[in-house]
Write an enzyme that holds these catalytic residues in place. Sequence first.
Site, PDB file in Angstrom:
ATOM      1  N   ARG A 106       0.841  -1.200   0.000  1.00  0.00           N
ATOM      2  CA  ARG A 106       0.000   0.000   0.000  1.00  0.00           C
ATOM      3  C   ARG A 106       0.874   1.246   0.000  1.00  0.00           C
ATOM      4  O   ARG A 106       1.754   1.379   0.840  1.00  0.00           O
ATOM      5  CB  ARG A 106      -0.887   0.035   1.244  1.00  0.00           C
ATOM      6  N   THR A 110      -1.379   7.472  -0.398  1.00  0.00           N
ATOM      7  CA  THR A 110      -2.698   7.310  -1.041  1.00  0.00           C
ATOM      8  C   THR A 110      -3.432   6.064  -0.571  1.00  0.00           C
ATOM      9  O   THR A 110      -4.641   5.944  -0.750  1.00  0.00           O
ATOM     10  CB  THR A 110      -2.530   7.179  -2.563  1.00  0.00           C
ATOM     11  N   ASP A 202      -0.286  -3.964  12.081  1.00  0.00           N
ATOM     12  CA  ASP A 202       0.249  -4.270  10.752  1.00  0.00           C
ATOM     13  C   ASP A 202       0.573  -5.760  10.670  1.00  0.00           C
ATOM     14  O   ASP A 202       1.518  -6.246  11.308  1.00  0.00           O
ATOM     15  CB  ASP A 202       1.514  -3.431  10.502  1.00  0.00           C
ATOM     16  N   ASP A 205       4.205  -6.793   9.429  1.00  0.00           N
ATOM     17  CA  ASP A 205       5.261  -6.506  10.416  1.00  0.00           C
ATOM     18  C   ASP A 205       5.176  -7.458  11.608  1.00  0.00           C
ATOM     19  O   ASP A 205       6.195  -7.925  12.114  1.00  0.00           O
ATOM     20  CB  ASP A 205       5.149  -5.055  10.904  1.00  0.00           C
TER      21      ASP A 205
HETATM   22  C1  PRP Z   1      -1.458  -5.119   4.160  1.00  0.00           C
HETATM   23  C2  PRP Z   1      -2.289  -6.378   4.159  1.00  0.00           C
HETATM   24  C3  PRP Z   1      -3.045  -6.259   2.871  1.00  0.00           C
HETATM   25  C4  PRP Z   1      -3.272  -4.766   2.754  1.00  0.00           C
HETATM   26  C5  PRP Z   1      -4.690  -4.484   3.147  1.00  0.00           C
HETATM   27  O1  PRP Z   1      -0.351  -5.241   3.353  1.00  0.00           O
HETATM   28  O2  PRP Z   1      -1.537  -7.553   4.263  1.00  0.00           O
HETATM   29  O3  PRP Z   1      -2.339  -6.752   1.742  1.00  0.00           O
HETATM   30  O4  PRP Z   1      -2.368  -4.144   3.675  1.00  0.00           O
HETATM   31  O5  PRP Z   1      -4.972  -3.149   2.958  1.00  0.00           O
HETATM   32  P1  PRP Z   1      -5.991  -2.639   1.854  1.00  0.00           P
HETATM   33  O6  PRP Z   1      -7.211  -3.482   1.973  1.00  0.00           O
HETATM   34  O7  PRP Z   1      -6.228  -1.200   2.257  1.00  0.00           O
HETATM   35  O8  PRP Z   1      -5.346  -2.731   0.508  1.00  0.00           O
HETATM   36  P2  PRP Z   1       0.763  -4.108   3.234  1.00  0.00           P
HETATM   37  O9  PRP Z   1       0.465  -3.200   2.096  1.00  0.00           O
HETATM   38  O10 PRP Z   1       0.967  -3.452   4.557  1.00  0.00           O
HETATM   39  O11 PRP Z   1       2.043  -4.924   2.801  1.00  0.00           O
HETATM   40  P3  PRP Z   1       2.839  -6.070   3.593  1.00  0.00           P
HETATM   41  O12 PRP Z   1       1.934  -7.279   3.702  1.00  0.00           O
HETATM   42  O13 PRP Z   1       4.013  -6.314   2.714  1.00  0.00           O
HETATM   43  O14 PRP Z   1       3.215  -5.518   4.935  1.00  0.00           O
HETATM   44  N1  URA Z   2      -2.856  -3.611   6.668  1.00  0.00           N
HETATM   45  C1  URA Z   2      -2.555  -4.132   7.880  1.00  0.00           C
HETATM   46  O1  URA Z   2      -1.600  -4.896   8.017  1.00  0.00           O
HETATM   47  N2  URA Z   2      -3.316  -3.782   8.916  1.00  0.00           N
HETATM   48  C2  URA Z   2      -4.361  -2.937   8.804  1.00  0.00           C
HETATM   49  O2  URA Z   2      -5.030  -2.639   9.816  1.00  0.00           O
HETATM   50  C3  URA Z   2      -4.647  -2.402   7.534  1.00  0.00           C
HETATM   51  C4  URA Z   2      -3.884  -2.773   6.479  1.00  0.00           C
END
Ligand code: PRP
Ligand code: URA
Length: 211
Positions: A106, A110, A202, A205
Amino acid sequence: MNRETFHVLNHPLITHKLTIMREKETGSKDFRQLLSEIAMLMGYEITRELPLEEVDIETPVATMKAGRIEGKKLAVIPILRAGLGMVDGLLSLVPVAKVGHIGLYRDPETHDPVEYYCKLPADIEERFVIVCDPMLATGGSASGAITMLKKRGCKQIKLLCLVSAPEGVERLQADHPDVEIFTAALDERLDDHAYIIPGLGDAGDRLFGTK
Ligand code: PRP
Ligand code: URA
């Protein structure tokens, strides 16, 4: 929200394990283990309607007609990174499933998904696809991943996520009304940073210990 394509799997074991995952003191090792266990429990529920065919077999003592899963084979598609934590649990149920990977993160400003990786099984369009990601927040990542899969010809897609926000469910149902969503919990809302409240923080993480 269309309840016909949105299912909360509130089995006591799933709820209990999710509660431990939500707690801020829970470390990566337990978080990883619990996510895998919940994915397996959820996988058991979402594969309930896989069609069976009757086949003739021989046991050591007799012949019989027995059930076997027919036709299309499965593909598990985790959205990187956090979706990786659900793969083992699903493969423990369906060890022959193929696994594809879609990398999206993400944008911090944005909150729109940015694609950085896509590697899918060659015959993905013939498979019944389970997309997995623990978090459905704005819905942008899941919707983007499903759009990528549809462009590759996938027709039967289900989304498996742990915690959903109403905003994400609505986005997904608007963009992909044909895709059923299975979740362990529907939370209250998103905050100003598009994090799910109360959520679990998160997921990526916490899973990989990167913060
Ligand atoms: C997180 C999660 C989803 C996304 C959800 O990933 O694992 O993929 O956010 O958010 P959304 O519904 O608003 O798109 P992130 O982008 O943090 O990446 P990561 O898994 O690599 O930490
Ligand atoms: N991605 C995450 O990992 N946690 C949230 O709460 C939203 C997006």
